[in-house]
Design a protein around this motif. Structure first.
Motif, PDB file in Angstrom:
ATOM      1  N   TYR A 130     -41.598  21.824  72.246  1.00 30.90           N
ATOM      2  CA  TYR A 130     -42.723  21.049  71.742  1.00 30.90           C
ATOM      3  C   TYR A 130     -43.151  21.613  70.397  1.00 30.90           C
ATOM      4  O   TYR A 130     -43.241  22.837  70.223  1.00 30.90           O
ATOM      5  N   ASN A 161     -41.172  16.324  70.624  1.00 27.35           N
ATOM      6  CA  ASN A 161     -40.567  17.196  71.636  1.00 27.35           C
ATOM      7  C   ASN A 161     -39.065  16.930  71.692  1.00 27.35           C
ATOM      8  O   ASN A 161     -38.604  15.813  71.430  1.00 27.35           O
ATOM      9  N   HIS A 218     -48.102  21.343  75.347  1.00 26.03           N
ATOM     10  CA  HIS A 218     -47.682  19.976  75.068  1.00 26.03           C
ATOM     11  C   HIS A 218     -48.340  19.383  73.827  1.00 26.03           C
ATOM     12  O   HIS A 218     -48.018  18.259  73.441  1.00 26.03           O
TER      13      HIS A 218
END
Length: 214
Positions: free
Chosen positions: A164, A144, A209
Protein backbone atom coordinates in the motif's frame (compact mmCIF):
# COMPACT_ATOMS: atom_id res chain seq x y z
CA UNK A 1 8.15 -12.86 6.82
CA UNK A 2 9.54 -9.42 7.69
CA UNK A 3 9.06 -8.16 5.28
CA UNK A 4 13.87 2.50 7.08
CA UNK A 5 14.35 8.76 8.39
CA UNK A 6 17.25 10.51 6.93
CA UNK A 7 17.74 8.71 3.61
CA UNK A 8 14.42 6.90 3.35
CA UNK A 9 13.88 3.76 1.33
CA UNK A 10 10.25 4.54 0.88
CA UNK A 11 9.91 8.31 1.10
CA UNK A 12 9.56 10.51 -1.96
CA UNK A 13 12.95 11.64 -3.30
CA UNK A 14 13.87 15.31 -3.13
CA UNK A 15 12.23 17.32 -5.85
CA UNK A 16 9.58 14.69 -6.57
CA UNK A 17 6.33 15.94 -8.09
CA UNK A 18 3.68 15.42 -5.42
CA UNK A 19 0.78 16.93 -7.35
CA UNK A 20 -2.31 14.81 -6.83
CA UNK A 21 -3.50 12.90 -9.85
CA UNK A 22 -6.32 10.53 -10.62
CA UNK A 23 -4.27 8.64 -13.21
CA UNK A 24 -4.76 4.90 -12.79
CA UNK A 25 -1.69 2.85 -11.94
CA UNK A 26 -0.18 -0.38 -13.18
CA UNK A 27 2.58 -2.53 -11.61
CA UNK A 28 5.28 -0.97 -13.80
CA UNK A 29 4.47 2.57 -12.59
CA UNK A 30 4.38 1.53 -8.92
CA UNK A 31 7.67 -0.36 -9.05
CA UNK A 32 9.38 2.51 -10.85
CA UNK A 33 8.00 5.00 -8.31
CA UNK A 34 9.16 3.12 -5.19
CA UNK A 35 12.60 2.09 -6.51
CA UNK A 36 15.38 3.48 -4.30
CA UNK A 37 19.15 3.54 -4.79
CA UNK A 38 21.46 2.32 -2.05
CA UNK A 39 22.37 3.20 0.62
CA UNK A 40 18.92 3.66 2.11
CA UNK A 41 16.98 3.26 5.36
CA UNK A 42 13.41 3.47 6.66
CA UNK A 43 11.67 3.08 10.05
CA UNK A 44 9.20 0.25 10.49
CA UNK A 45 6.46 -0.92 12.83
CA UNK A 46 5.56 -4.58 12.48
CA UNK A 47 2.37 -6.05 13.91
CA UNK A 48 1.93 -9.82 14.08
CA UNK A 49 -1.31 -11.40 15.19
CA UNK A 50 -1.72 -14.96 16.41
CA UNK A 51 -4.40 -17.12 17.97
CA UNK A 52 -1.84 -17.91 20.66
CA UNK A 53 -1.38 -14.26 21.65
CA UNK A 54 -3.87 -12.20 23.66
CA UNK A 55 -2.60 -9.06 21.94
CA UNK A 56 -0.65 -8.74 18.67
CA UNK A 57 3.15 -8.76 18.89
CA UNK A 58 4.45 -5.30 17.95
CA UNK A 59 8.04 -4.67 16.88
CA UNK A 60 9.62 -1.37 15.86
CA UNK A 61 12.99 -0.36 14.47
CA UNK A 62 14.46 0.28 11.05
CA UNK A 63 15.47 -1.45 7.86
CA UNK A 64 18.82 -0.61 6.31
CA UNK A 65 20.11 -1.43 2.85
CA UNK A 66 23.76 -0.31 2.89
CA UNK A 67 24.50 -1.93 -0.47
CA UNK A 68 22.70 -3.91 -3.14
CA UNK A 69 23.58 -7.27 -1.58
CA UNK A 70 22.83 -6.54 2.09
CA UNK A 71 19.63 -6.09 4.07
CA UNK A 72 19.69 -5.22 7.78
CA UNK A 73 16.72 -5.32 10.14
CA UNK A 74 17.28 -3.49 13.43
CA UNK A 75 14.62 -4.20 16.05
CA UNK A 76 14.72 -1.55 18.79
CA UNK A 77 11.57 -2.38 20.78
CA UNK A 78 10.39 -4.35 22.71
CA UNK A 79 13.93 -5.77 22.56
CA UNK A 80 17.13 -4.97 20.65
CA UNK A 81 18.20 -7.31 17.88
CA UNK A 82 20.00 -6.88 14.55
CA UNK A 83 19.57 -9.34 11.70
CA UNK A 84 21.88 -9.01 8.69
CA UNK A 85 21.25 -10.88 5.45
CA UNK A 86 24.30 -10.99 3.18
CA UNK A 87 26.04 -13.43 0.85
CA UNK A 88 23.63 -16.28 1.50
CA UNK A 89 24.03 -16.00 5.26
CA UNK A 90 21.99 -14.58 8.12
CA UNK A 91 23.64 -13.11 11.23
CA UNK A 92 21.54 -12.37 14.32
CA UNK A 93 23.12 -10.21 17.04
CA UNK A 94 21.83 -9.32 20.51
CA UNK A 95 23.64 -7.36 23.20
CA UNK A 96 25.60 -9.57 25.57
CA UNK A 97 25.33 -12.62 23.32
CA UNK A 98 27.60 -14.07 20.67
CA UNK A 99 26.21 -13.50 17.14
CA UNK A 100 24.39 -16.48 15.63
CA UNK A 101 25.03 -17.30 11.98
CA UNK A 102 23.31 -19.72 9.64
CA UNK A 103 22.87 -20.30 5.92
CA UNK A 104 19.79 -18.75 4.32
CA UNK A 105 19.20 -22.09 2.62
CA UNK A 106 18.02 -23.32 6.03
CA UNK A 107 15.29 -20.66 6.09
CA UNK A 108 13.98 -20.19 2.53
CA UNK A 109 11.49 -17.57 3.74
CA UNK A 110 14.34 -15.23 4.73
CA UNK A 111 16.16 -15.79 1.46
CA UNK A 112 12.95 -15.09 -0.42
CA UNK A 113 12.28 -11.96 1.63
CA UNK A 114 15.74 -10.55 0.90
CA UNK A 115 15.42 -11.26 -2.81
CA UNK A 116 11.87 -9.90 -3.09
CA UNK A 117 12.58 -6.78 -1.01
CA UNK A 118 15.64 -6.07 -3.15
CA UNK A 119 13.60 -6.56 -6.33
CA UNK A 120 10.99 -4.10 -5.04
CA UNK A 121 13.58 -1.45 -4.22
CA UNK A 122 15.36 -2.03 -7.54
CA UNK A 123 12.06 -1.70 -9.39
CA UNK A 124 12.75 -5.09 -10.97
CA UNK A 125 9.36 -6.21 -12.28
CA UNK A 126 10.77 -9.16 -14.24
CA UNK A 127 12.37 -10.68 -11.13
CA UNK A 128 9.18 -10.30 -9.10
CA UNK A 129 7.03 -11.80 -11.83
CA UNK A 130 9.17 -14.93 -11.78
CA UNK A 131 7.63 -15.67 -8.39
CA UNK A 132 4.38 -13.66 -8.19
CA UNK A 133 1.41 -12.56 -10.24
CA UNK A 134 1.10 -8.78 -9.88
CA UNK A 135 -2.15 -6.80 -9.83
CA UNK A 136 -2.41 -3.03 -9.23
CA UNK A 137 -5.37 -0.92 -8.12
CA UNK A 138 -5.97 2.73 -7.33
CA UNK A 139 -4.41 5.95 -8.55
CA UNK A 140 -0.99 7.53 -8.32
CA UNK A 141 -2.20 9.36 -5.25
CA UNK A 142 -3.21 6.19 -3.42
CA UNK A 143 -2.51 2.69 -4.73
CA UNK A 144 -2.04 -0.93 -3.81
CA UNK A 145 -0.12 -3.73 -5.49
CA UNK A 146 -1.08 -7.34 -4.74
CA UNK A 147 1.45 -10.14 -5.23
CA UNK A 148 0.05 -13.68 -5.47
CA UNK A 149 2.60 -16.53 -5.29
CA UNK A 150 3.17 -18.55 -8.47
CA UNK A 151 5.12 -21.29 -6.69
CA UNK A 152 2.77 -24.03 -5.51
CA UNK A 153 4.75 -24.74 -2.33
CA UNK A 154 4.74 -21.07 -1.32
CA UNK A 155 1.07 -20.70 -2.24
CA UNK A 156 0.23 -23.38 0.32
CA UNK A 157 1.51 -21.03 3.04
CA UNK A 158 1.14 -17.50 1.67
CA UNK A 159 -2.16 -16.31 0.20
CA UNK A 160 -0.95 -12.88 -0.88
CA UNK A 161 1.38 -9.97 -0.17
CA UNK A 162 -0.20 -6.55 -0.60
CA UNK A 163 1.74 -3.29 -0.85
CA UNK A 164 0.00 0.00 0.00
CA UNK A 165 1.35 3.41 -0.86
CA UNK A 166 0.87 7.03 -1.84
CA UNK A 167 2.72 8.49 -4.77
CA UNK A 168 6.31 7.26 -4.55
CA UNK A 169 6.04 6.26 -0.88
CA UNK A 170 5.63 2.57 0.00
CA UNK A 171 3.82 2.80 3.34
CA UNK A 172 2.79 -0.73 4.28
CA UNK A 173 3.32 -4.40 3.43
CA UNK A 174 0.51 -6.74 4.43
CA UNK A 175 1.10 -10.49 4.30
CA UNK A 176 -1.85 -12.85 4.43
CA UNK A 177 -1.11 -16.47 5.24
CA UNK A 178 -3.30 -19.36 4.14
CA UNK A 179 -5.89 -20.13 6.81
CA UNK A 180 -7.53 -17.88 9.36
CA UNK A 181 -4.44 -16.30 10.93
CA UNK A 182 -4.59 -12.48 11.13
CA UNK A 183 -2.47 -10.71 8.50
CA UNK A 184 1.01 -9.51 9.39
CA UNK A 185 1.46 -5.79 8.70
CA UNK A 186 4.74 -3.92 8.36
CA UNK A 187 4.21 -0.16 8.34
CA UNK A 188 7.05 1.77 6.74
CA UNK A 189 8.32 5.32 6.44
CA UNK A 190 5.52 7.86 7.08
CA UNK A 191 3.04 5.15 8.07
CA UNK A 192 5.46 3.87 10.73
CA UNK A 193 5.66 7.37 12.19
CA UNK A 194 1.85 7.73 12.04
CA UNK A 195 1.60 4.45 13.99
CA UNK A 196 4.14 5.37 16.66
CA UNK A 197 1.60 5.80 19.48
CA UNK A 198 -1.26 3.78 18.02
CA UNK A 199 -2.20 0.45 19.65
CA UNK A 200 -5.74 -0.14 18.34
CA UNK A 201 -5.73 -2.90 15.70
CA UNK A 202 -8.41 -1.27 13.57
CA UNK A 203 -6.57 2.06 13.59
CA UNK A 204 -3.32 0.35 12.55
CA UNK A 205 -5.15 -1.38 9.72
CA UNK A 206 -6.52 1.99 8.61
CA UNK A 207 -3.06 3.52 8.60
CA UNK A 208 -1.72 0.56 6.62
CA UNK A 209 -4.48 0.80 4.02
CA UNK A 210 -4.27 4.58 3.82
CA UNK A 211 -7.69 5.11 5.37
CA UNK A 212 -6.38 7.22 8.25
CA UNK A 213 -3.39 9.29 9.30
CA UNK A 214 -2.36 10.99 12.48
Amino acid sequence: MWMLVSATLCAAPAGANLVETVTAVDPAWILKAIARPVPASTPFVEVRGSKLLKTPLRLSGQYLRPDADTLVREVRAPYAETTTLRAGEATIARAGQAPRKFALSRVPELAGFQSNFAALLDGDRARLEQHYTLAAQGTRQRWNLTMAPRDAALAKRVQSIALYGRGSELRCIETRMVGSAPPQRTLLAGAAMDAANVADAAALEGICHGDATR
